[in-house]
Design a protein around this motif. Structure first.
Motif, PDB file in Angstrom:
ATOM      1  N   ASP A  74       0.812  -1.219   0.000  1.00  0.00           N
ATOM      2  CA  ASP A  74       0.000   0.000   0.000  1.00  0.00           C
ATOM      3  C   ASP A  74       0.842   1.265   0.000  1.00  0.00           C
ATOM      4  N   CYS A  75       1.857   1.308   0.882  1.00  0.00           N
ATOM      5  CA  CYS A  75       2.591   2.570   1.050  1.00  0.00           C
ATOM      6  C   CYS A  75       4.082   2.472   0.748  1.00  0.00           C
ATOM      7  N   GLY A  76       4.594   1.266   0.547  1.00  0.00           N
ATOM      8  CA  GLY A  76       6.016   1.098   0.265  1.00  0.00           C
ATOM      9  C   GLY A  76       6.899   1.063   1.483  1.00  0.00           C
ATOM     10  N   GLY A  77       6.303   1.187   2.686  1.00  0.00           N
ATOM     11  CA  GLY A  77       7.085   1.134   3.928  1.00  0.00           C
ATOM     12  C   GLY A  77       7.597  -0.269   4.219  1.00  0.00           C
ATOM     13  N   PRO A  78       8.534  -0.405   5.167  1.00  0.00           N
ATOM     14  CA  PRO A  78       9.167  -1.697   5.454  1.00  0.00           C
ATOM     15  C   PRO A  78       8.396  -2.548   6.465  1.00  0.00           C
ATOM     16  N   HIS A  79       7.074  -2.511   6.411  1.00  0.00           N
ATOM     17  CA  HIS A  79       6.270  -3.220   7.409  1.00  0.00           C
ATOM     18  C   HIS A  79       5.222  -4.135   6.777  1.00  0.00           C
ATOM     19  N   GLY A  80       5.441  -4.540   5.546  1.00  0.00           N
ATOM     20  CA  GLY A  80       4.481  -5.388   4.846  1.00  0.00           C
ATOM     21  C   GLY A  80       4.643  -6.858   5.198  1.00  0.00           C
ATOM     22  N   ARG A  81       3.799  -7.662   4.577  1.00  0.00           N
ATOM     23  CA  ARG A  81       3.840  -9.115   4.748  1.00  0.00           C
ATOM     24  C   ARG A  81       5.228  -9.616   4.355  1.00  0.00           C
ATOM     25  N   PRO A  82       5.852 -10.451   5.178  1.00  0.00           N
ATOM     26  CA  PRO A  82       7.183 -10.949   4.821  1.00  0.00           C
ATOM     27  C   PRO A  82       7.117 -11.925   3.637  1.00  0.00           C
ATOM     28  N   LEU A  83       8.040 -11.731   2.708  1.00  0.00           N
ATOM     29  CA  LEU A  83       8.177 -12.609   1.556  1.00  0.00           C
ATOM     30  C   LEU A  83       9.608 -13.106   1.502  1.00  0.00           C
ATOM     31  N   VAL A  84       9.772 -14.402   1.211  1.00  0.00           N
ATOM     32  CA  VAL A  84      11.102 -14.981   1.081  1.00  0.00           C
ATOM     33  C   VAL A  84      11.124 -15.873  -0.158  1.00  0.00           C
ATOM     34  N   HIS A  85      12.308 -16.114  -0.661  1.00  0.00           N
ATOM     35  CA  HIS A  85      12.475 -16.987  -1.823  1.00  0.00           C
ATOM     36  C   HIS A  85      12.423 -18.447  -1.360  1.00  0.00           C
ATOM     37  N   GLY A  86      11.670 -19.268  -2.057  1.00  0.00           N
ATOM     38  CA  GLY A  86      11.710 -20.706  -1.828  1.00  0.00           C
ATOM     39  C   GLY A  86      10.591 -21.283  -0.988  1.00  0.00           C
ATOM     40  N   THR A  87       9.801 -20.456  -0.312  1.00  0.00           N
ATOM     41  CA  THR A  87       8.687 -20.975   0.482  1.00  0.00           C
ATOM     42  C   THR A  87       7.729 -19.837   0.811  1.00  0.00           C
ATOM     43  N   HIS A  88       6.510 -20.185   1.140  1.00  0.00           N
ATOM     44  CA  HIS A  88       5.536 -19.202   1.619  1.00  0.00           C
ATOM     45  C   HIS A  88       5.652 -19.132   3.134  1.00  0.00           C
ATOM     46  N   VAL A  89       5.453 -17.934   3.689  1.00  0.00           N
ATOM     47  CA  VAL A  89       5.605 -17.739   5.130  1.00  0.00           C
ATOM     48  C   VAL A  89       4.496 -16.858   5.683  1.00  0.00           C
ATOM     49  N   SER A  90       4.294 -16.979   6.982  1.00  0.00           N
ATOM     50  CA  SER A  90       3.387 -16.085   7.690  1.00  0.00           C
ATOM     51  C   SER A  90       3.890 -15.955   9.117  1.00  0.00           C
ATOM     52  N   VAL A  91       3.716 -14.757   9.691  1.00  0.00           N
ATOM     53  CA  VAL A  91       4.169 -14.469  11.053  1.00  0.00           C
ATOM     54  C   VAL A  91       3.028 -13.806  11.812  1.00  0.00           C
ATOM     55  N   ALA A  92       2.883 -14.163  13.082  1.00  0.00           N
ATOM     56  CA  ALA A  92       1.908 -13.509  13.954  1.00  0.00           C
ATOM     57  C   ALA A  92       2.479 -13.480  15.362  1.00  0.00           C
ATOM     58  N   HIS A  93       2.011 -12.541  16.165  1.00  0.00           N
ATOM     59  CA  HIS A  93       2.411 -12.509  17.565  1.00  0.00           C
ATOM     60  C   HIS A  93       1.352 -11.818  18.394  1.00  0.00           C
ATOM     61  N   ALA A  94       1.299 -12.223  19.653  1.00  0.00           N
ATOM     62  CA  ALA A  94       0.375 -11.627  20.618  1.00  0.00           C
ATOM     63  C   ALA A  94       0.915 -11.932  22.013  1.00  0.00           C
ATOM     64  N   GLY A  95       0.850 -10.942  22.893  1.00  0.00           N
ATOM     65  CA  GLY A  95       1.350 -11.158  24.254  1.00  0.00           C
ATOM     66  C   GLY A  95       2.782 -11.646  24.193  1.00  0.00           C
ATOM     67  N   PRO A  96       3.101 -12.753  24.878  1.00  0.00           N
ATOM     68  CA  PRO A  96       4.463 -13.266  24.860  1.00  0.00           C
ATOM     69  C   PRO A  96       4.753 -14.187  23.678  1.00  0.00           C
ATOM     70  N   LEU A  97       3.762 -14.462  22.844  1.00  0.00           N
ATOM     71  CA  LEU A  97       3.876 -15.493  21.811  1.00  0.00           C
ATOM     72  C   LEU A  97       4.277 -14.952  20.451  1.00  0.00           C
ATOM     73  N   VAL A  98       5.083 -15.750  19.756  1.00  0.00           N
ATOM     74  CA  VAL A  98       5.456 -15.505  18.371  1.00  0.00           C
ATOM     75  C   VAL A  98       5.176 -16.798  17.609  1.00  0.00           C
ATOM     76  N   LEU A  99       4.561 -16.670  16.440  1.00  0.00           N
ATOM     77  CA  LEU A  99       4.136 -17.812  15.640  1.00  0.00           C
ATOM     78  C   LEU A  99       4.589 -17.596  14.202  1.00  0.00           C
ATOM     79  N   VAL A 100       5.231 -18.612  13.623  1.00  0.00           N
ATOM     80  CA  VAL A 100       5.678 -18.557  12.230  1.00  0.00           C
ATOM     81  C   VAL A 100       5.241 -19.851  11.553  1.00  0.00           C
ATOM     82  N   ALA A 101       4.799 -19.738  10.306  1.00  0.00           N
ATOM     83  CA  ALA A 101       4.470 -20.925   9.516  1.00  0.00           C
ATOM     84  C   ALA A 101       5.167 -20.836   8.174  1.00  0.00           C
ATOM     85  N   THR A 102       5.591 -21.999   7.659  1.00  0.00           N
ATOM     86  CA  THR A 102       6.150 -22.106   6.314  1.00  0.00           C
ATOM     87  C   THR A 102       5.421 -23.219   5.580  1.00  0.00           C
TER      88      THR A 102
END
Length: 184
Positions: A74-102
């Motif tokens: 939307d704006c070109g800032g460095p806070h968009g959905r993470p993209l990496v080469h070779g796999t699809h990824v997603s990140v989420a966090h809440a409270g003390p938790l961090v969650l990543v999926a590939t």
């Protein structure tokens, strides 16, 4: 419908270590420098490093060499959905938790505190679905409730049009992988 392996990685703020800061890329380091709250900084740093560890495990790549693109569409800032080469990824966090999926297919995850109020179960499904597909409708999306490693939270995973086999890496396994990857 194809069956795809989805790796789900859980971590928490106990994995935060200031020694992780030099492992961030320059854009992430600048973003981290602007985060005032210690918990917010911890979630960001643990999430950024866990993302690299998870991608490294999925692709056989050294986590220190994983390039992450975070440009907001939307704006070109460095806070968009993470993209990496070779796999699809997603990140989420809440409270003390961090969650990543590939996964080999588009994937989305979300985690929220039950204290948030309202329909938390519906919210995490909608957010995970949006991250996987860019749409709020779960039509054609496989949604899985995730077992959260601490009480008081709800989490969901969405995979675009695929059956999944989940491989879950709990906080202890994730922390060990994060520590090991720093020195490999």
């Amino acid at each position: 419908m194809d069956n795809h392996v989805v790796d789900v990685w859980w971590s928490d703020l106990r994995a935060m270590d200031l020694a992780l800061l030099p492992l961030l890329d320059p854009v992430e380091a600048a973003r981290a420098a602007g985060i005032a709250g210690s918990a917010d900084l911890g979630r960001f740093v643990v999430g950024a490093w866990l993302l690299r560890v998870a991608v490294g495990a999925a692709t056989g790549t050294d986590p220190r060499s994983v390039a992450v693109e975070r440009t907001c569409t939307d704006c070109g800032g460095p806070h968009g959905r993470p993209l990496v080469h070779g796999t699809h990824v997603s990140v989420a966090h809440a409270g003390p938790l961090v969650l990543v999926a590939t996964a080999a297919v588009p994937v989305g995850v979300d985690v929220e505190s039950l204290r948030r109020g309202g329909d938390v179960a519906g919210w995490v499904v909608e957010e995970a679905t949006f991250k996987a597909t860019g749409a709020r409708s779960s039509a054609g999306v496989r949604v899985v409730d995730l077992e959260v490693p601490v009480p008081g939270y709800r989490a969901a995973l969405a995979v675009a049009g695929a059956d999944v086999t989940l491989v879950t890496h709990g906080p202890s396994e994730s922390a060990a992988a994060q520590r090991s990857a720093r020195w490999t």
